[in-house]
Design a protein around this motif. Structure first.
Motif, mmCIF file in Angstrom:
data_model
loop_
_atom_site.group_PDB
_atom_site.id
_atom_site.type_symbol
_atom_site.label_atom_id
_atom_site.label_comp_id
_atom_site.label_asym_id
_atom_site.label_seq_id
_atom_site.Cartn_x
_atom_site.Cartn_y
_atom_site.Cartn_z
ATOM 1 N N PRO B 79 51.961 -44.844 -41.383
ATOM 2 C CA PRO B 79 50.518 -44.874 -41.138
ATOM 3 C C PRO B 79 49.991 -43.515 -40.707
ATOM 4 O O PRO B 79 48.866 -43.143 -41.026
ATOM 5 C CB PRO B 79 50.357 -45.910 -40.018
ATOM 6 C CG PRO B 79 51.703 -46.095 -39.432
ATOM 7 C CD PRO B 79 52.676 -45.801 -40.525
ATOM 8 N N GLU B 80 50.860 -42.749 -40.022
ATOM 9 C CA GLU B 80 50.419 -41.437 -39.527
ATOM 10 C C GLU B 80 50.189 -40.448 -40.661
ATOM 11 O O GLU B 80 49.533 -39.427 -40.484
ATOM 12 C CB GLU B 80 51.418 -40.906 -38.506
ATOM 13 C CG GLU B 80 52.662 -40.225 -39.085
ATOM 14 C CD GLU B 80 53.734 -41.205 -39.552
ATOM 15 O OE1 GLU B 80 53.453 -42.421 -39.623
ATOM 16 O OE2 GLU B 80 54.853 -40.748 -39.863
ATOM 17 N N TYR B 83 46.119 -41.531 -41.803
ATOM 18 C CA TYR B 83 44.834 -41.654 -41.117
ATOM 19 C C TYR B 83 44.032 -40.367 -41.074
ATOM 20 O O TYR B 83 42.824 -40.407 -40.902
ATOM 21 C CB TYR B 83 45.013 -42.290 -39.726
ATOM 22 C CG TYR B 83 45.275 -41.328 -38.585
ATOM 23 C CD1 TYR B 83 46.488 -40.677 -38.488
ATOM 24 C CD2 TYR B 83 44.325 -41.128 -37.600
ATOM 25 C CE1 TYR B 83 46.742 -39.827 -37.442
ATOM 26 C CE2 TYR B 83 44.572 -40.266 -36.544
ATOM 27 C CZ TYR B 83 45.779 -39.622 -36.473
ATOM 28 O OH TYR B 83 46.027 -38.777 -35.440
ATOM 29 N N TYR B 345 69.037 -39.214 -41.286
ATOM 30 C CA TYR B 345 68.663 -39.927 -40.063
ATOM 31 C C TYR B 345 69.542 -39.461 -38.899
ATOM 32 O O TYR B 345 69.052 -39.203 -37.798
ATOM 33 C CB TYR B 345 68.797 -41.441 -40.243
ATOM 34 C CG TYR B 345 68.879 -42.147 -38.909
ATOM 35 C CD1 TYR B 345 67.767 -42.190 -38.065
ATOM 36 C CD2 TYR B 345 70.071 -42.696 -38.462
ATOM 37 C CE1 TYR B 345 67.851 -42.768 -36.808
ATOM 38 C CE2 TYR B 345 70.165 -43.268 -37.211
ATOM 39 C CZ TYR B 345 69.059 -43.300 -36.385
ATOM 40 O OH TYR B 345 69.133 -43.851 -35.147
ATOM 41 N N MET B 346 70.837 -39.312 -39.158
ATOM 42 C CA MET B 346 71.746 -38.860 -38.101
ATOM 43 C C MET B 346 71.345 -37.460 -37.619
ATOM 44 O O MET B 346 71.520 -37.112 -36.466
ATOM 45 C CB MET B 346 73.200 -38.833 -38.604
ATOM 46 C CG MET B 346 73.775 -40.190 -38.917
ATOM 47 S SD MET B 346 73.696 -41.339 -37.528
ATOM 48 C CE MET B 346 75.047 -40.727 -36.508
ATOM 49 N N LEU B 347 70.797 -36.670 -38.539
ATOM 50 C CA LEU B 347 70.414 -35.298 -38.223
ATOM 51 C C LEU B 347 69.102 -35.247 -37.444
ATOM 52 O O LEU B 347 68.938 -34.458 -36.526
ATOM 53 C CB LEU B 347 70.254 -34.548 -39.550
ATOM 54 C CG LEU B 347 70.659 -33.090 -39.642
ATOM 55 C CD1 LEU B 347 72.099 -32.912 -39.236
ATOM 56 C CD2 LEU B 347 70.454 -32.612 -41.079
ATOM 57 N N THR B 348 68.148 -36.097 -37.826
ATOM 58 C CA THR B 348 66.795 -35.958 -37.283
ATOM 59 C C THR B 348 66.431 -37.031 -36.269
ATOM 60 O O THR B 348 65.549 -36.822 -35.446
ATOM 61 C CB THR B 348 65.746 -36.047 -38.401
ATOM 62 O OG1 THR B 348 65.836 -37.352 -38.997
ATOM 63 C CG2 THR B 348 65.976 -34.998 -39.460
ATOM 64 N N GLY B 349 67.043 -38.184 -36.363
ATOM 65 C CA GLY B 349 66.664 -39.287 -35.483
ATOM 66 C C GLY B 349 65.346 -39.927 -35.851
ATOM 67 O O GLY B 349 64.799 -40.719 -35.090
ATOM 68 N N HIS B 350 64.818 -39.591 -37.046
ATOM 69 C CA HIS B 350 63.549 -40.183 -37.449
ATOM 70 C C HIS B 350 63.691 -41.646 -37.841
ATOM 71 O O HIS B 350 64.783 -42.130 -38.107
ATOM 72 C CB HIS B 350 62.981 -39.413 -38.637
ATOM 73 C CG HIS B 350 61.980 -38.392 -38.220
ATOM 74 N ND1 HIS B 350 60.864 -38.728 -37.503
ATOM 75 C CD2 HIS B 350 61.920 -37.062 -38.416
ATOM 76 C CE1 HIS B 350 60.163 -37.635 -37.274
ATOM 77 N NE2 HIS B 350 60.784 -36.604 -37.806
ATOM 78 N N LYS B 351 62.560 -42.330 -37.903
ATOM 79 C CA LYS B 351 62.576 -43.695 -38.445
ATOM 80 C C LYS B 351 63.026 -43.612 -39.896
ATOM 81 O O LYS B 351 62.747 -42.635 -40.590
ATOM 82 C CB LYS B 351 61.184 -44.312 -38.348
ATOM 83 C CG LYS B 351 60.079 -43.475 -38.970
ATOM 84 C CD LYS B 351 58.719 -44.075 -38.706
ATOM 85 C CE LYS B 351 57.617 -43.136 -39.171
ATOM 86 N NZ LYS B 351 56.285 -43.639 -38.863
#
Lengths: 269, 584
Positions: B79-80, B83, B345-351
Motif C-alpha cells: 500500500p505504501e 498512496y 528476505y534473510m538479507l533485508t528482513g523485509h516483508k
C-alpha cells in the motif's frame, strides 16, 4: 507574528479533509482569501468558510503565521499536513492525521487528538495535552519508515502502534500505551512513562524504547544485558532504575535495538 | 480506429532497415506503414510535422512484469507504494496508483507516454494464466503477450526423465494453446522445484529431489524442443544461483548448453519489408543478465562479473540477452525464483511473499530500495550498464530494468541517458559508494550509444528477438503503424546535457498506435484497440492424444478440474494466434 483564528461553525456531518490549513498555505493571504481555500468533504470540494469563520490575515511567511482553531474539531482531518514552519494551536480536540509528514514548525493540541498524528513526520514538534489514539508518529500502512525526525509529546495516553517503524526523532508519552509500541523501529527514541500492554519493540532493528511502567506481556526475542539508572537522552531524562534489554533476536537483523524497562514495575522480568 | 497519418520531415531511426537518422516521411494507412498515401487516403490524412524531432518505431518491451498473480501480490502487499503516487481519472482515462507496481490502467498509460506500444509479460504460471490474461485485457494502450513458465513443471520433468521428448513437445504445444501464451520461460531450472523442500540447486549437474534431473537436462531439452516446435522466440532463461556472489560462472556455463541448437522459428505470418534479416538466429535469450552476473565469493569481495558473460556472448552467435538495469530508488522484486526471494528476505528482513503454484512453478515477492550509498547496489547499477556497453553488437542486447525488479519501467529514460552520456555516468559515480568505481569497469568505459543503438536495444532488437519484427519494432512497409516521435533534435543533441535526453524520452511528443495518435506530450488522447498474441502450434495429433491421456490422469493431483484449466478466448483482448509449424 500574525494570528489567523478559525472558529468552527458546523457542517461536519461528513469528515472534512483540511490539508490546506497550514501556515505555508495561509501565509500572504487575507482572511477573505483564506476563507476561499477549498477543502474536500465526501466527493466534493467546498470553501473553508463553509466550516469556519476566519479572522485575521496570514503573515508574510509561514514562519510568521500562527493558526488558532478556537473549538473542538474531531471531524476535521489533516490540519498541518506537510507544514514546514509556523505554528498551529488547536484549542480543543482534533481529528485524524494532524501534522502528517510535517517537516517543521509547531502544533499544539489542547484537547485530544485522533489517530495517525505526525505520520512520517520529519521535523518540527507536536504537543498533545490530552490523549491520542493509534499510529502516533508511525509509518503509512505497509511502509517501513515512520517518523524520521522532530518530536511528539503526549501528556495523556496513546493506544496502539506508537512510533511504528520509527527511524528518527523522539516520542514522549506521559501516560500509557497498548499494543505494538515501537514495532519495527530502526532509530530514534520512544519514552513511555506509564504502562504498555504487549509486543513492545517487536521486530526492532535499532533505536531505543524506554518503558517507565509495567509491560503486561513482554516480547520474546529480547535478552537482558544490564541494569542502568537515571537515563539521559539529550534533554530527555528518565529517572529511576531500568533493566536494559537488546533485541529483537526473532528476526534476521539481530538485536541492535535497546529497550529499557523500569525495574520497580517489572520485578518478574 | 485505424487512421491515416503522414509524419513529415522527422529524423527516422529504423535499425531493421538500416535507416540512421535520415530525414524522411512515414505514411500510415489502415494501421499499417505504406509507401505512399493513395487518393482516397489523402482526404482525411492527419499530418504531423516532425521537423527537428526523432522518429522511431513504437517501443517494444520484451521483458516486463505488468500483469498476473505475482504482480498483483506486489500491489496488495505494498500500500505504501501506492498512496503517494496516483493519477486522477479524466473523461478518457481511469484513475490509478502505484509507483513500482502500478495498477493495470496506470501501467498502460505510463508505457504509452514513453512511446511504447508493445509489452510482453515475462512470466505466466500456467494455472494463473486466466488471471494474467484478465489483467492484460485491462491494460490499455498496449499489444501484449505472455511467456509460459515451464522450467520446473512436474509433468514436463517427468517426460524429460523418461526421455519421452515427443510427448513433451506435444505437451508444450498444447500448453501454449491452452493458456494462450507466446513463448517458454525457464526460471532457475530444477532449483524452484527443490525450493518446495527448502532447498535449491547449486550446480548445473546437480540432480533435483524426486525427479532426479539436472538444470542442464532441463535447459537442453527445453531449448531443443523450442526449436523443434518452431516457437517464434528463444527460450527465456533465468539462470541458476541468481543473486549469489559468483553466479556469473554458472550463467555462462548455462549459455553454453544450447550452443549447438539451431534456431528454427517457423511462423506463418507476413513479414514487413526489412533490409536486415528480421528473423532470430539465437537459441537462448538470457533474462536480466545483471542479476545473473554477480562476481566474487561473498558479499565482502562482491564485484561485477559482467565481463565474463559479455566476453562469451561477444564470441558466439546463439545468445541474446536483456540487461536488468538498476536505476536506483524504489523497486519491487518479484520472480518465479522462490529461493532467491528467501535469500533477499534473510538479507533485508523485509516483508515477503512466497508461493508454490502446485505442480507447476513457484514465485516470490519482496519490496526493495536500491541506494546509491549501498556498496552492493552501486555495483549492481554499474553492472546493468556494463551489460549493454560491453556487448559490442547492439543486436545481442536489449535494455530492460526487469521492471519492477531493478526498478520500474518508468526509469527507462534515465537508463537511456546513462547509456548515451559518459558524463551522466561519471556524475552518478561521484554520488555512488566507491565500490561502483572500484569493483566494476564502468568508470573506465567511455562508449556512448547513439540514437540508432538506442532504437536497436529498445525496439528493433526486442521485437526481432521474440519474433515480432514481422510487424513490430520497424517502420518497414507492411509493419504496424506504431511510431514514437520524441522531441529530441539529433542534429543539436548535446549528450553532456543529459537532462534533455531524460526529458525527451520521458514524454514522447507523439505516440502513435496503428495509425492513431494515442498520447501526446505525456497526455493520453485516445484509447486504442489492443491485441494479445499467442503461439498456436500445429503438432502431430497422435502424440497429442496419447499425451492428453497422461495429463488427464495426472490431474488428480491438481486442485482444479481439467475443464477449468484452459483459458478461454473471452479472457483475451482481440486474441491473435500466430500459426507456428512444428517440425514433423
Amino acid at each position: 507574528m500574525a494570528d489567523v483564528t478559525l472558529k468552527p461553525i458546523g457542517n461536519f456531518d461528513l469528515t472534512v479533509e483540511a490539508e490546506v490549513v497550514t501556515p505555508d498555505n495561509f501565509a500572504g493571504k487575507s482572511a477573505d482569501e483564506i476563507g476561499k481555500l477549498l477543502v474536500w468533504q465526501g466527493p466534493a470540494e467546498y470553501p473553508l468558510s463553509d466550516y469556519f469563520s476566519v479572522e485575521g490575515n496570514g503573515g508574510s511567511s509561514a514562519e510568521d503565521t500562527t493558526i488558532i482553531v478556537d473549538g473542538d474539531i474531531p471531524r476535521v482531518k489533516r490540519i498541518g499536513q506537510e507544514m514546514t514552519a509556523g505554528k498551529v494551536l488547536i484549542k480543543g480536540s482534533a481529528g485524524m492525521h494532524m501534522g502528517s509528514a510535517m517537516s517543521g514548525g509547531e502544533i499544539i493540541i489542547e484537547g485530544d487528538a485522533d489517530s495517525w498524528v505526525g505520520m512520517e513526520m520529519s521535523g518540527g514538534s507536536i504537543h498533545i495535552k490530552g490523549n491520542t489514539k493509534d499510529h502516533l508518529g508511525s509509518a503509512y500502512r505497509g511502509s517501513w519508515k515512520g517518523m524520521t525526525g522532530g518530536r511528539i509529546t503526549v501528556d495523556g495516553d496513546a493506544v496502539s502502534q506508537v512510533g511504528g517503524g520509527l527511524s528518527g526523532g523522539e516520542i514522549i508519552i506521559g501516560g500509557s500505551v497498548k499494543h505494538f509500541c515501537g514495532i519495527r523501529i530502526s532509530s530514534g527514541l520512544i519514552y513511555v512513562k506509564g504502562n504498555a500492554f504487549r509486543t513492545v519493540g517487536a521486530e526492532m532493528t535499532g533505536g531505543t524504547i524506554v518503558i517507565g511502567g509495567c509491560i503486561e506481556r513482554f516480547t520474546p526475542g529480547f535478552t537482558l544485558e544490564d541494569v542502568e539508572s537515571d537515563l539521559k537522552f539529550g534533554d530527555i531524562e528518565c529517572p529511576g532504575e531500568y533493566k536494559k534489554f537488546t533485541g529483537d533476536y526473532a528476526i534476521p537483523q539481530k538485536g541492535k535495538g535497546t529497550m529499557y524497562v523500569s525495574c520497580d514495575s517489572n520485578e518478574c522480568l | 480506429m485505424a487512421g491515416t497519418i503522414a509524419i513529415k520531415n522527422g529524423y527516422v531511426y529504423d535499425p531493421l532497415n538500416d535507416i540512421n537518422g535520415e530525414m524522411m516521411d512515414i505514411f500510415i494507412q489502415d494501421g499499417k506503414v505504406v509507401t505512399e498515401l493513395s487518393g482516397a487516403g489523402m482526404k482525411d490524412v492527419k499530418e504531423i510535422d516532425a521537423k527537428g524531432k526523432t522518429v522511431m518505431p513504437g517501443g517494444v518491451d520484451s521483458h516486463s512484469h505488468v500483469a498476473g498473480a505475482k504482480v498483483n501480490v506486489g500491489r496488495m502487499m505494498r500500500p505504501e507504494d501506492h498512496y503517494k503516487h496516483y493519477q486522477k481519472k479524466t473523461p478518457l482515462t481511469h484513475s490509478g496508483c502505484g509507483y513500482s507496481v502500478p495498477s493495470v490502467y496506470l501501467g498502460g498509460y505510463e508505457y504509452s507516454k514513453m512511446g511504447y506500444t508493445t509489452v510482453f509479460e515475462a512470466a505466466v504460471p500456467p494455472m494463473e494464466a486466466r488471471h494474467t490474461h484478465e489483467e492484460m485485457r485491462s491494460t490499455p494502450m498496449l499489444d501484449m503477450g505472455g511467456y509460459l513458465v515451464l522450467g520446473n513443471n512436474w509433468f514436463l520433468m517427468r517426460y524429460f526423465k523418461e526421455g519421452d521428448l515427443d510427448k513433451a513437445a506435444a505437451y508444450i504445444s498444447w500448453m501454449m494453446r491452452t493458456h494462450k501464451t507466446y513463448g517458454i520461460k525457464c526460471v532457475n531450472p530444477a532449483g524452484v522445484e527443490n525450493w518446495g523442500w527448502g532447498e535449491n540447486v547449486g550446480a548445473l549437474d546437480q540432480e533435483n529431489i524426486h525427479f532426479e534431473i539436472t538444470p542442464e537436462d532441463i535447459i537442453k531439452s527445453l531449448t531443443e524442443l523450442n526449436e523443434k516446435l518452431g516457437i517464434p522466440m528463444p527460450v527465456h532463461l533465468h539462470a541458476n544461483n541468481l543473486g549469489h556472489p559468483g553466479c556469473w560462472e554458472i550463467t555462462r556455463d548455462s549459455l553454453k548448453i544450447p550452443k549447438n541448437v539451431r534456431a528454427k522459428p517457423n511462423t506463418d505470418v507476413e513479414w514487413a519489408e526489412t533490409k536486415k534479416n528480421a528473423k532470430r538466429h539465437e537459441s537462448v535469450y538470457l533474462t536480466h543478465c545483471q542479476f545473473n552476473a554477480f562476481g566474487g565469493t561473498s558479499w565482502r569481495d562482491f564485484e561485477s562479473g559482467v565481463k565474463g558473460i559479455t566476453d562469451y556472448v561477444n564470441s558466439v552467435d546463439h545468445v541474446v540477452m536483456d540487461s536488468g538495469c538498476v536505476p536506483f530508488g524504489d523497486a519491487t522484486v518479484m520472480t518465479g525464483d522462490g529461493p532467491a526471494i528467501h535469500d533477499l528476505y534473510m538479507l533485508t528482513g523485509h516483508k515477503w511473499s512466497n508461493t508454490d503454484v502446485e505442480c507447476e512453478c513457484g514465485s516470490g515477492v519482496l519490496p526493495f530500495e536500491y541506494l546509491k550509498g549501498n556498496p552492493v547496489h552501486s555495483v549492481q547499477w554499474a553492472m546493468g550498464l556494463e551489460v549493454l556497453l560491453y556487448v559490442k553488437d547492439a543486436w545481442k542486447s536489449i535494455m530492460t530494468t526487469d521492471s519492477p525488479n531493478g526498478g520500474p519501467f518508468t526509469k527507462y529514460p534515465q537508463v537511456i541517458a546513462w547509456l548515451m552520456s559518459n558524463k551522466a555516468r561519471q556524475d552518478t559515480i561521484e554520488e555512488c559508494h566507491k565500490w561502483a568505481q572500484d569493483r566494476s569497469g564502468i568508470g573506465g568505459e567511455t562508449r556512448e550509444m547513439d540514437l540508432f543503438e538506442i532504437a536497436t536495444i529498445t525496439r528493433a532488437n526486442p521485437a526481432r528477438t521474440i519474433g515480432m519484427s514481422y510487424r513490430k519494432g520497424t517502420l518497414g512497409i507492411g509493419a504496424d503503424g506504431d511510431v514514437a516521435i520524441y522531441d529530441i533534435d539529433p542534429k543539436s543533441l548535446e549528450v553532456n546535457d543529459y537532462e534533455s535526453i531524460i526529458r525527451g524520452f520521458e514524454n514522447a511528443a507523439y505516440t502513435i498506435k496503428a495509425g492513431e495518435v494515442v498520447s501526446q506530450m505525456g497526455e493520453i488522447v485516445a484509447i486504442p484497440e489492443k491485441n494479445t498474441f499467442y503461439s498456436d502450434i500445429a503438432v502431430d495429433d497422435e502424440a497429442e492424444q496419447s499425451m492428453l491421456k497422461d495429463v488427464k490422469k495426472w490431474f488428480k493431483y491438481y486442485t482444479l478440474g481439467f475443464e477449468r484449466y484452459p483459458t478461454p478466448d473471452k479472457y483475451l483482448a482481440n486474441p491473435t494466434p500466430i500459426q507456428v509449424n512444428a517440425e514433423k
